[in-house]
Design a protein around this motif. Structure first.
Motif, short mmCIF file in Angstrom:
data_model
loop_
_atom_site.label_atom_id
_atom_site.label_comp_id
_atom_site.label_asym_id
_atom_site.label_seq_id
_atom_site.Cartn_x
_atom_site.Cartn_y
_atom_site.Cartn_z
N LYS A 56 -20.49 5.95 -25.99
CA LYS A 56 -19.17 5.37 -26.19
C LYS A 56 -18.22 6.39 -26.79
O LYS A 56 -17.07 6.51 -26.37
N LEU A 57 -18.70 7.16 -27.75
CA LEU A 57 -17.88 8.19 -28.38
C LEU A 57 -17.48 9.27 -27.37
O LEU A 57 -16.32 9.70 -27.34
N VAL A 58 -18.41 9.70 -26.55
CA VAL A 58 -18.11 10.71 -25.52
C VAL A 58 -17.07 10.16 -24.55
O VAL A 58 -16.12 10.86 -24.17
N ASN A 59 -17.23 8.91 -24.13
CA ASN A 59 -16.29 8.29 -23.19
C ASN A 59 -14.88 8.23 -23.79
O ASN A 59 -13.90 8.55 -23.12
N GLN A 60 -14.77 7.84 -25.06
CA GLN A 60 -13.47 7.79 -25.72
C GLN A 60 -12.85 9.17 -25.82
O GLN A 60 -11.64 9.33 -25.63
N THR A 61 -13.65 10.17 -26.10
CA THR A 61 -13.15 11.53 -26.21
C THR A 61 -12.61 12.03 -24.86
O THR A 61 -11.54 12.65 -24.80
N VAL A 62 -13.32 11.75 -23.79
CA VAL A 62 -12.88 12.16 -22.45
C VAL A 62 -11.58 11.44 -22.08
O VAL A 62 -10.64 12.06 -21.56
N GLU A 63 -11.50 10.15 -22.36
CA GLU A 63 -10.27 9.40 -22.05
C GLU A 63 -9.08 9.94 -22.84
O GLU A 63 -7.98 10.07 -22.31
N GLN A 64 -9.29 10.25 -24.11
CA GLN A 64 -8.22 10.79 -24.94
C GLN A 64 -7.77 12.16 -24.42
O GLN A 64 -6.59 12.46 -24.37
N GLN A 65 -8.71 12.98 -24.01
CA GLN A 65 -8.37 14.30 -23.47
C GLN A 65 -7.56 14.15 -22.19
O GLN A 65 -6.59 14.88 -21.98
N GLN A 66 -7.90 13.19 -21.34
CA GLN A 66 -7.15 12.96 -20.11
C GLN A 66 -5.74 12.49 -20.41
O GLN A 66 -4.78 12.93 -19.76
#
Length: 120
Positions: A28-38
């Motif tokens: 979940k943390l990795v997914n949130q980080t990727v979404e924020q970077q996008q």
């Protein structure tokens, strides 16, 4: 009877459950980080596009006409909806340039940038 060293089935199930919960949290943390970077990448490109629009108006030798221009622009391997509004200011030698940038398929404005152009 001799007891063999090792883990019982219950201990293994508890360890597996703890690992699963931890792995889900990490995913979940990795997914949130990727979404924020996008999102940050999208906003950065939108800001660059708005800055470019204002710079193009400023370097044009013609005095910018008042009004609104709505166009689709290809930039950064994406399509953007750009609304540029040029309006009069209280000074007769200065025009306000307002640029709004949206992703082509988004309803929300990503960036609104205001700049000014003076009469040459």
């Amino acid at each position: 009877m001799k007891r063999l060293a090792g883990f019982t089935l219950l201990e293994m199930l508890i360890a597996l459950a703890i690992f699963a919960v931890t792995a889900l949290g990490a995913m979940k943390l990795v997914n949130q980080t990727v979404e924020q970077q996008q999102r940050m990448e999208e906003k950065t490109l939108a800001l660059w596009l708005a800055e470019n629009q204002i710079a193009e108006i400023r370097i044009d030798s013609r005095w910018p006409n008042q009004g609104m221009r709505n166009e689709t622009v290809d930039f950064g391997q994406r399509q953007w909806q750009v609304v540029t509004t040029v309006s009069q200011t209280s000074s007769k030698v200065l025009r306000e340039i307002r640029v709004e940038v949206k992703g082509l398929h988004h309803d929300r404005t990503l960036v609104t940038l205001t700049g000014y152009a003076g009469r040459h």
